[in-house]
Design a protein around this motif. Sequence first.
Motif, PDB file in Angstrom:
ATOM      1  N   TYR A  89      14.468 -11.955   0.707  1.00 14.90           N
ATOM      2  CA  TYR A  89      15.696 -11.305  -0.043  1.00 14.90           C
ATOM      3  C   TYR A  89      15.692  -9.970  -0.272  1.00 14.90           C
ATOM      4  CZ  TYR A  89      16.118 -16.419  -1.057  1.00 14.90           C
ATOM      5  OH  TYR A  89      16.104 -17.917  -1.173  1.00 14.90           O
ATOM      6  N   TYR A  90      16.894  -9.394  -0.296  1.00 17.27           N
ATOM      7  CA  TYR A  90      17.074  -7.980  -0.250  1.00 17.27           C
ATOM      8  C   TYR A  90      17.647  -7.764  -1.693  1.00 17.27           C
ATOM      9  CZ  TYR A  90      15.931  -8.014   4.803  1.00 17.27           C
ATOM     10  OH  TYR A  90      15.463  -8.172   5.854  1.00 17.27           O
ATOM     11  N   LEU A 128       6.286   4.627  -6.956  1.00 17.14           N
ATOM     12  CA  LEU A 128       4.776   4.771  -6.129  1.00 17.14           C
ATOM     13  C   LEU A 128       4.471   3.447  -6.039  1.00 17.14           C
ATOM     14  CD1 LEU A 128       3.059   7.554  -8.239  1.00 17.14           C
ATOM     15  CD2 LEU A 128       3.600   7.600  -5.905  1.00 17.14           C
ATOM     16  N   LEU A 129       3.626   3.306  -4.817  1.00 19.02           N
ATOM     17  CA  LEU A 129       3.073   2.102  -4.635  1.00 19.02           C
ATOM     18  C   LEU A 129       1.281   2.552  -4.851  1.00 19.02           C
ATOM     19  CD1 LEU A 129       4.605   0.614  -1.474  1.00 19.02           C
ATOM     20  CD2 LEU A 129       5.410   0.683  -3.970  1.00 19.02           C
ATOM     21  N   VAL A 130       0.834   1.871  -5.931  1.00 19.01           N
ATOM     22  CA  VAL A 130      -0.544   2.324  -6.084  1.00 19.01           C
ATOM     23  C   VAL A 130      -1.442   1.204  -5.716  1.00 19.01           C
ATOM     24  CG1 VAL A 130      -2.319   2.984  -7.854  1.00 19.01           C
ATOM     25  CG2 VAL A 130       0.091   3.616  -8.008  1.00 19.01           C
ATOM     26  N   GLY A 131      -2.420   1.541  -4.650  1.00 22.97           N
ATOM     27  CA  GLY A 131      -3.114   0.615  -4.237  1.00 22.97           C
ATOM     28  C   GLY A 131      -2.794  -0.615  -3.505  1.00 22.97           C
ATOM     29  N   GLY A 132      -1.388  -0.557  -3.108  1.00 18.84           N
ATOM     30  CA  GLY A 132      -0.775  -1.758  -2.513  1.00 18.84           C
ATOM     31  C   GLY A 132      -0.620  -3.182  -3.555  1.00 18.84           C
ATOM     32  N   VAL A 183      10.921  -0.975  -0.724  1.00 20.53           N
ATOM     33  CA  VAL A 183       9.480  -1.509  -0.877  1.00 20.53           C
ATOM     34  C   VAL A 183       9.527  -3.108  -0.389  1.00 20.53           C
ATOM     35  CG1 VAL A 183       9.771  -1.572  -3.347  1.00 20.53           C
ATOM     36  CG2 VAL A 183       7.611  -1.732  -2.276  1.00 20.53           C
ATOM     37  N   LYS A 184       8.707  -3.296   0.021  1.00 25.85           N
ATOM     38  CA  LYS A 184       8.654  -4.957   0.513  1.00 25.85           C
ATOM     39  C   LYS A 184       7.638  -5.658  -0.577  1.00 25.85           C
ATOM     40  CE  LYS A 184       7.321  -8.184   4.252  1.00 25.85           C
ATOM     41  NZ  LYS A 184       6.972  -8.323   5.485  1.00 25.85           N
ATOM     42  N   ILE A 185       8.025  -6.605  -1.297  1.00 24.69           N
ATOM     43  CA  ILE A 185       7.244  -6.976  -2.378  1.00 24.69           C
ATOM     44  C   ILE A 185       6.936  -8.495  -2.006  1.00 24.69           C
ATOM     45  CG2 ILE A 185       6.999  -7.634  -4.624  1.00 24.69           C
ATOM     46  CD1 ILE A 185       9.272  -5.533  -5.055  1.00 24.69           C
ATOM     47  N   ALA A 245       0.615 -23.193  -3.364  1.00 17.27           N
ATOM     48  CA  ALA A 245       0.841 -21.735  -3.390  1.00 17.27           C
ATOM     49  C   ALA A 245       2.197 -21.147  -2.638  1.00 17.27           C
ATOM     50  CB  ALA A 245      -0.526 -21.000  -2.697  1.00 17.27           C
ATOM     51  N   ARG A 246       2.812 -20.530  -3.161  1.00 17.22           N
ATOM     52  CA  ARG A 246       4.070 -20.105  -2.579  1.00 17.22           C
ATOM     53  C   ARG A 246       3.959 -18.499  -2.446  1.00 17.22           C
ATOM     54  NH1 ARG A 246       4.459 -24.443  -0.820  1.00 17.22           N
ATOM     55  NH2 ARG A 246       6.073 -26.018  -1.347  1.00 17.22           N
ATOM     56  N   THR A 247       4.465 -17.870  -1.443  1.00 18.31           N
ATOM     57  CA  THR A 247       4.605 -16.475  -1.233  1.00 18.31           C
ATOM     58  C   THR A 247       5.940 -16.225  -1.170  1.00 18.31           C
ATOM     59  OG1 THR A 247       2.547 -16.217  -0.512  1.00 18.31           O
ATOM     60  CG2 THR A 247       3.903 -14.244  -0.144  1.00 18.31           C
ATOM     61  N   TYR A 248       6.472 -15.346  -1.903  1.00 19.11           N
ATOM     62  CA  TYR A 248       7.791 -15.002  -2.147  1.00 19.11           C
ATOM     63  C   TYR A 248       8.123 -13.569  -1.732  1.00 19.11           C
ATOM     64  CZ  TYR A 248       8.356 -19.259  -4.819  1.00 19.11           C
ATOM     65  OH  TYR A 248       8.575 -20.549  -5.213  1.00 19.11           O
ATOM     66  N   THR A 249       9.134 -13.463  -0.655  1.00 17.61           N
ATOM     67  CA  THR A 249       9.402 -11.824  -0.083  1.00 17.61           C
ATOM     68  C   THR A 249      10.586 -11.474  -0.693  1.00 17.61           C
ATOM     69  OG1 THR A 249       8.140 -12.711   1.905  1.00 17.61           O
ATOM     70  CG2 THR A 249       9.249 -10.851   2.037  1.00 17.61           C
ATOM     71  N   ILE A 250      10.306 -10.185  -1.114  1.00 20.08           N
ATOM     72  CA  ILE A 250      11.836  -9.344  -1.672  1.00 20.08           C
ATOM     73  C   ILE A 250      11.577  -8.044  -1.211  1.00 20.08           C
ATOM     74  CG2 ILE A 250      12.767  -8.570  -3.828  1.00 20.08           C
ATOM     75  CD1 ILE A 250      11.014 -10.483  -5.472  1.00 20.08           C
ATOM     76  N   VAL A 251      12.621  -7.492  -0.560  1.00 20.52           N
ATOM     77  CA  VAL A 251      12.700  -6.053  -0.212  1.00 20.52           C
ATOM     78  C   VAL A 251      13.708  -5.335  -1.051  1.00 20.52           C
ATOM     79  CG1 VAL A 251      13.457  -4.578   1.700  1.00 20.52           C
ATOM     80  CG2 VAL A 251      12.115  -6.740   2.317  1.00 20.52           C
TER      81      VAL A 251
END
Lengths: 256, 181
Positions: free
Chosen positions: A57-58, B92-96, B159-161, B171-177
């Motif tokens: 998602y963007y 800022l991304l600190v330590g990933g 940033v990709k989260i 477990a589920r991994t959700y991806t946000i850009v």
Amino acid sequence: MRNQHLNHSLRTGFSLLELQVALILFGIAFAGLIPLVVMQSKQLKKIEGRFHHQTTYYLVPTANPWAGKLGAAASVTTEAPASGAPPPVMVIDDGDPGYTESGYGWSSSKRDEAFHQKLRKNVNGNGSAKAHWQFAGLEAGWYEVLVTWAAKDSQASDAPYTIYDGQLAKGTVRVNQTVKPAGKSFDGLGWKSLGLFAIQGDTLLVELSDQADGMVVADGVRIARVENEVRVLSLDKSLTREEVTAHVLVTVRVPQ
Amino acid sequence: MTRTSKGTRLGCQCHGFMVIEVMLVSVLMGVLVLLLSGAWSGLGRPSTDAAARCRMAQEANLALQSLACDFHGSLAGEVTGRKQAGRLVGRLLVGGSQLWLCFDGEPTNGVADWGSPDTVIVYEVQANHLVRSDHRLGTVFNVAANAEQMRLTEQGDGVKIELTLRYRDIARTYTIVAKDP
């Protein structure tokens, strides 16, 4: 008494009927789970449809800064947004993209007090030689145009800069290039303001003509968007209405 | 009278079970266990899984909405003042694993000072919660529960989260850009 004792003593297990009744009761209890499962499955489908773990998602902010200021969230999309247009160039030096010349007689010169220590110059003439600074991709609005040059006694005291909104001339301002430009300071140099100009299109062109009383110098040109200052004093929101009422204070900075 | 040594039930029919009764009950118990296990695997397990997945999806939605508010470019809740006030001016991304956001404060200067008068918001996973800390106000909010980890990757214009949630054994991994304003 004897019959009771006999009946009691004959009960060695459970009958087929009792077994059937037990199974039916079990089935009813079992069937009670079905609506729960169906409900949860539908709920899951709905929620995961909104935000699924296998989809990227963007979060895309809008270009309108007021939308964010007044509490709007970034839009959520599953498609990668196209890269936005690069911000428009607001400063053009001689020799930069956006700078062009027409006519004859233009030559380069290096001077410490010039913008980026270099400039273009031309002797005065009949207006056939011109230098242009073109700013493209602008939003319509008011812009302040500022110019700088390296001063010299032999230069024109009435170098004419004409500002165009696309093809439409918005006015000509003559500057004295024998003295240092006074006004705002950027990059350690003084910049003279030619004024505020309303731009309806997306291109602002600054033109310097050689029709002057001395040598004309083409150096840096800078534009700055001018906006009225709007300050939100309070915001009225209601759960029952979609409208939002903002109380604002506007400080006028551009001609009305 | 008690059971005879030959196993007959002469004179008394109510003490103990016959072998055939025990076998019958065992078979029926076996059938019952099979039915129950079938019912559990068919309905009970999917039901609990669905509940867990619902819970994680809801938590992930909360995280998404919170990030959507902050990544719109202005500090949520600071609706008064000029439009430059509260604008997102630094990331800022600190330590990933820590996401630092800097919002311009009055008087605004358009740059991230990472201190007063700017407001610094930090997203990170703490004790299985995704928390949003406001360093200026000193407040900490739980954005989403059941958070296992947050992995951040710089993408130039955003940033990709990757937020991993775990509830029980799912477990589920959700991806946000998140694109920069």
